[in-house]
Design a protein around this motif. Structure first.
Motif, PDB file in Angstrom:
ATOM      1  N   ALA A 174      35.772 -11.619 -15.116  1.00  0.00           N
ATOM      2  CA  ALA A 174      36.040 -10.879 -13.870  1.00  0.00           C
ATOM      3  C   ALA A 174      36.056 -11.833 -12.681  1.00  0.00           C
ATOM      4  O   ALA A 174      36.892 -11.705 -11.777  1.00  0.00           O
ATOM      5  CB  ALA A 174      34.984  -9.786 -13.678  1.00  0.00           C
ATOM      6  N   ASN A 175      35.158 -12.814 -12.697  1.00  0.00           N
ATOM      7  CA  ASN A 175      35.141 -13.799 -11.604  1.00  0.00           C
ATOM      8  C   ASN A 175      36.416 -14.634 -11.591  1.00  0.00           C
ATOM      9  O   ASN A 175      36.964 -14.931 -10.522  1.00  0.00           O
ATOM     10  CB  ASN A 175      33.937 -14.749 -11.743  1.00  0.00           C
ATOM     11  CG  ASN A 175      32.663 -14.029 -11.365  1.00  0.00           C
ATOM     12  OD1 ASN A 175      32.699 -12.999 -10.687  1.00  0.00           O
ATOM     13  ND2 ASN A 175      31.524 -14.544 -11.834  1.00  0.00           N
ATOM     14  N   ALA A 176      36.865 -15.010 -12.794  1.00  0.00           N
ATOM     15  CA  ALA A 176      38.097 -15.816 -12.866  1.00  0.00           C
ATOM     16  C   ALA A 176      39.270 -15.011 -12.319  1.00  0.00           C
ATOM     17  O   ALA A 176      40.111 -15.528 -11.574  1.00  0.00           O
ATOM     18  CB  ALA A 176      38.365 -16.223 -14.310  1.00  0.00           C
ATOM     19  N   LEU A 177      39.289 -13.736 -12.677  1.00  0.00           N
ATOM     20  CA  LEU A 177      40.391 -12.881 -12.216  1.00  0.00           C
ATOM     21  C   LEU A 177      40.355 -12.722 -10.703  1.00  0.00           C
ATOM     22  O   LEU A 177      41.392 -12.817 -10.029  1.00  0.00           O
ATOM     23  CB  LEU A 177      40.265 -11.515 -12.906  1.00  0.00           C
ATOM     24  CG  LEU A 177      41.433 -10.565 -12.774  1.00  0.00           C
ATOM     25  CD1 LEU A 177      42.691 -11.147 -13.430  1.00  0.00           C
ATOM     26  CD2 LEU A 177      41.092  -9.224 -13.435  1.00  0.00           C
ATOM     27  N   SER A 178      39.155 -12.505 -10.171  1.00  0.00           N
ATOM     28  CA  SER A 178      39.121 -12.320  -8.709  1.00  0.00           C
ATOM     29  C   SER A 178      39.395 -13.639  -7.993  1.00  0.00           C
ATOM     30  O   SER A 178      40.008 -13.650  -6.920  1.00  0.00           O
ATOM     31  CB  SER A 178      37.836 -11.631  -8.236  1.00  0.00           C
ATOM     32  OG  SER A 178      36.761 -12.471  -8.477  1.00  0.00           O
ATOM     33  N   GLY A 179      39.042 -14.766  -8.617  1.00  0.00           N
ATOM     34  CA  GLY A 179      39.400 -16.070  -8.038  1.00  0.00           C
ATOM     35  C   GLY A 179      40.913 -16.241  -8.001  1.00  0.00           C
ATOM     36  O   GLY A 179      41.484 -16.685  -7.000  1.00  0.00           O
ATOM     37  N   ALA A 180      41.574 -15.866  -9.111  1.00  0.00           N
ATOM     38  CA  ALA A 180      43.042 -15.995  -9.176  1.00  0.00           C
ATOM     39  C   ALA A 180      43.682 -15.086  -8.123  1.00  0.00           C
ATOM     40  O   ALA A 180      44.640 -15.476  -7.444  1.00  0.00           O
ATOM     41  CB  ALA A 180      43.534 -15.613 -10.572  1.00  0.00           C
ATOM     42  N   ARG A 181      43.124 -13.905  -7.964  1.00  0.00           N
ATOM     43  CA  ARG A 181      43.670 -12.954  -6.988  1.00  0.00           C
ATOM     44  C   ARG A 181      43.539 -13.518  -5.566  1.00  0.00           C
ATOM     45  O   ARG A 181      44.465 -13.452  -4.759  1.00  0.00           O
ATOM     46  CB  ARG A 181      42.901 -11.628  -7.099  1.00  0.00           C
ATOM     47  CG  ARG A 181      43.670 -10.425  -6.580  1.00  0.00           C
ATOM     48  CD  ARG A 181      42.821  -9.154  -6.661  1.00  0.00           C
ATOM     49  NE  ARG A 181      42.306  -8.857  -7.985  1.00  0.00           N
ATOM     50  CZ  ARG A 181      43.038  -8.312  -8.963  1.00  0.00           C
ATOM     51  NH1 ARG A 181      44.298  -8.007  -8.754  1.00  0.00           N
ATOM     52  NH2 ARG A 181      42.506  -8.074 -10.148  1.00  0.00           N
ATOM     53  N   ALA A 182      42.382 -14.110  -5.288  1.00  0.00           N
ATOM     54  CA  ALA A 182      42.157 -14.676  -3.949  1.00  0.00           C
ATOM     55  C   ALA A 182      43.103 -15.857  -3.701  1.00  0.00           C
ATOM     56  O   ALA A 182      43.611 -16.043  -2.590  1.00  0.00           O
ATOM     57  CB  ALA A 182      40.703 -15.126  -3.819  1.00  0.00           C
ATOM     58  N   THR A 183      43.340 -16.648  -4.752  1.00  0.00           N
ATOM     59  CA  THR A 183      44.238 -17.806  -4.618  1.00  0.00           C
ATOM     60  C   THR A 183      45.663 -17.350  -4.298  1.00  0.00           C
ATOM     61  O   THR A 183      46.328 -17.896  -3.411  1.00  0.00           O
ATOM     62  CB  THR A 183      44.235 -18.621  -5.936  1.00  0.00           C
ATOM     63  OG1 THR A 183      42.883 -19.001  -6.214  1.00  0.00           O
ATOM     64  CG2 THR A 183      45.098 -19.847  -5.851  1.00  0.00           C
ATOM     65  N   VAL A 184      46.143 -16.350  -5.035  1.00  0.00           N
ATOM     66  CA  VAL A 184      47.501 -15.844  -4.781  1.00  0.00           C
ATOM     67  C   VAL A 184      47.565 -15.259  -3.371  1.00  0.00           C
ATOM     68  O   VAL A 184      48.522 -15.495  -2.617  1.00  0.00           O
ATOM     69  CB  VAL A 184      47.899 -14.788  -5.843  1.00  0.00           C
ATOM     70  CG1 VAL A 184      49.227 -14.131  -5.470  1.00  0.00           C
ATOM     71  CG2 VAL A 184      47.987 -15.420  -7.219  1.00  0.00           C
ATOM     72  N   ALA A 185      46.516 -14.512  -3.008  1.00  0.00           N
ATOM     73  CA  ALA A 185      46.490 -13.874  -1.675  1.00  0.00           C
ATOM     74  C   ALA A 185      46.543 -14.927  -0.573  1.00  0.00           C
ATOM     75  O   ALA A 185      47.189 -14.723   0.463  1.00  0.00           O
ATOM     76  CB  ALA A 185      45.237 -13.011  -1.540  1.00  0.00           C
ATOM     77  N   LYS A 186      45.890 -16.066  -0.819  1.00  0.00           N
ATOM     78  CA  LYS A 186      45.894 -17.128   0.194  1.00  0.00           C
ATOM     79  C   LYS A 186      47.316 -17.671   0.394  1.00  0.00           C
ATOM     80  O   LYS A 186      47.760 -17.868   1.530  1.00  0.00           O
ATOM     81  CB  LYS A 186      44.940 -18.248  -0.259  1.00  0.00           C
ATOM     82  CG  LYS A 186      44.641 -19.226   0.815  1.00  0.00           C
ATOM     83  CD  LYS A 186      43.426 -20.065   0.471  1.00  0.00           C
ATOM     84  CE  LYS A 186      43.377 -21.224   1.453  1.00  0.00           C
ATOM     85  NZ  LYS A 186      42.944 -22.446   0.826  1.00  0.00           N
ATOM     86  N   VAL A 187      48.022 -17.882  -0.708  1.00  0.00           N
ATOM     87  CA  VAL A 187      49.392 -18.407  -0.586  1.00  0.00           C
ATOM     88  C   VAL A 187      50.285 -17.390   0.138  1.00  0.00           C
ATOM     89  O   VAL A 187      51.120 -17.749   0.957  1.00  0.00           O
ATOM     90  CB  VAL A 187      49.980 -18.756  -1.981  1.00  0.00           C
ATOM     91  CG1 VAL A 187      51.424 -19.217  -1.855  1.00  0.00           C
ATOM     92  CG2 VAL A 187      49.141 -19.822  -2.666  1.00  0.00           C
TER      93      VAL A 187
END
Ligand code: PLP
Length: 391
Positions: free
Chosen positions: A42-55
């Motif tokens: 779940a942490n990895a998924l939310s990290g990926a989501r935050a990364t995409v959101a940043k871009v």
């Protein structure tokens, strides 16, 4: 072999494979599980989501992971149109451009066929551009959604998305753009573009096939298409592809920084555009009758597309492959079909000429030497196919 078919797909990058590897092996948990393995996923998924959101310059909650660009487009077109009509039954029309990818066009046609929506197709000019005037003329008070792609996969033409999104916003209509080909190459900030929804696909950027993203602006309602356990905030049920999401986030960040630039650092989009232009010039100078398709300058850095009248696109492709150059006759989806490309017909190109289309698309590692060699191969391939036709 010189690979000039990057618009169809790209190889997975080493950094991407390394980033996703743990979630296919030791950290293989299900993000919905309430134990440490599940929490790590779940942490990895939310990290990926935050990364995409940043871009994209949006909030993580506005990102939905999907199985690719096709699913992201389906979810945008059907999900937004159905949700809007549910709030106001008068919102019964959809606008798409005449050169959308089948993932958008067929979703709109499904809504027309099965759900009784009316479909308005906004025309393009001879370079494949949708003008603000053309869009303004087609909008109606009943329009629920406008879908106009950012950059076309067959001819590379880039739309004036910001301007078109403004026209839609003036009429209070949400604007979706398919950025599957544009992501990585062109600015993708959702606020700067002024769009309400964006689709992206991982495998065009150096992630494996089977991962995608749909951004939908927070206040916009979305009717889910896949029902089940309520993952992705109820927008897309199904156990999440954690490794795929991590891969897409890594690939998007790398492509965006390298190609579009990073802070003061210029990206590779400029230099690749110069290589593209030199390639285009060389083909037009050395291949008699060659015609460039798409916009001469408002085009993806990575796409050069032509028609070679008097040949057949498929024969030129076969000859090019024999000479060590791999490319395609248009979109990967339409490959193998004999029908002339609807995109080229929409530009006003005659069907017999449209059937001679060849697309060259590169990634940012392409070199001048490769493109010079490819241009020579194009001249030789077209020459031998034309020669065969004259015998
Ligand atoms: N939209 C465009 C413009 C594309 O070029 C493609 C793929 O070629 C898609 C959507 C579909 O993406 P995917 O292959 O991830 O389903």
């Amino acid at each position: 072999m010189i690979f000039l078919d990057a618009a169809a797909t790209t190889p997975a990058r080493r950094e991407v494979l390394e980033a996703m590897w743990p979630y296919l092996t030791g950290e293989f948990g299900n993000p919905s599980s309430h134990h440490s393995l599940g929490e790590a996923a779940a942490n990895a998924l939310s990290g990926a989501r935050a990364t995409v959101a940043k871009v994209l310059g949006c909030r993580p909650g506005e990102i939905t992971f999907t199985s690719g660009g096709t699913e992201a487009d389906n979810l945008a077109v059907k999900g937004i149109a159905l949700a809007r009509r549910a709030t106001d039954p008068a919102l019964n029309r959809i606008v798409i451009s005449a050169i959308e990818h089948p993932a958008v066009e067929e979703s709109a046609r499904y809504l027309q066929r099965v759900h009784g929506f009316d479909l308005d197709v906004v025309p393009v000019d001879r370079h494949g551009v949708v003008t603000a005037e053309a869009l303004r003329a087609i909008l109606r008070p009943e329009t629920a959604l406008v879908c106009i792609m950012y950059a076309n996969n067959e001819i590379g033409t880039v739309q004036p998305v910001r301007q078109l999104a403004e026209v839609a916003a003036e009429h209070g209509v949400p604007f979706h753009t398919d950025a599957v080909q544009a992501a990585g190459w062109l600015p993708i900030g959702v606020k700067e573009l002024g769009v309400d929804a964006i689709s992206i696909s991982g495998h065009k950027l150096g992630a494996p096939k089977g991962s995608g993203v749909l951004y939908v602006k927070g206040r916009l309602k979305l009717e889910p298409l896949v029902h089940g356990g309520g993952q992705e905030r109820g927008r897309r049920s199904g156990t999440e592809n954690v490794a795929g999401a991590v891969a897409l986030a890594t690939a998007l960040t790398l492509a965006h920084a390298e190609q579009s630039g990073h802070g003061e650092q210029p990206g590779l989009a400029g230099p690749v555009s110069e290589l593209r232009d030199a390639f285009i010039r060389s083909v037009l100078e050395t291949v008699p009758g060659a015609v460039l398709t798409g916009h001469p300058s408002q085009r993806l850095p990575s796409v050069a597309s032509f028609c070679f009248p008097g040949t057949s696109g498929e024969s030129v492709l076969l000859e090019l492959e024999r000479l060590g150059v791999v490319c395609s006759s248009g979109s990967a989806c339409a490959a193998g079909s004999d029908a002339p490309s609807p995109v080229l017909l929409a530009l006003g190109i005659q069907p017999e000429v449209a059937q001679t289309a060849v697309r060259f698309s590169f990634n940012s590692t392409v070199t001048s030497a490769e493109l010079q060699q490819a241009a020579k191969a194009v001249a030789a391939a077209v020459g031998s196919v034309q020669g065969l036709g004259r015998r």
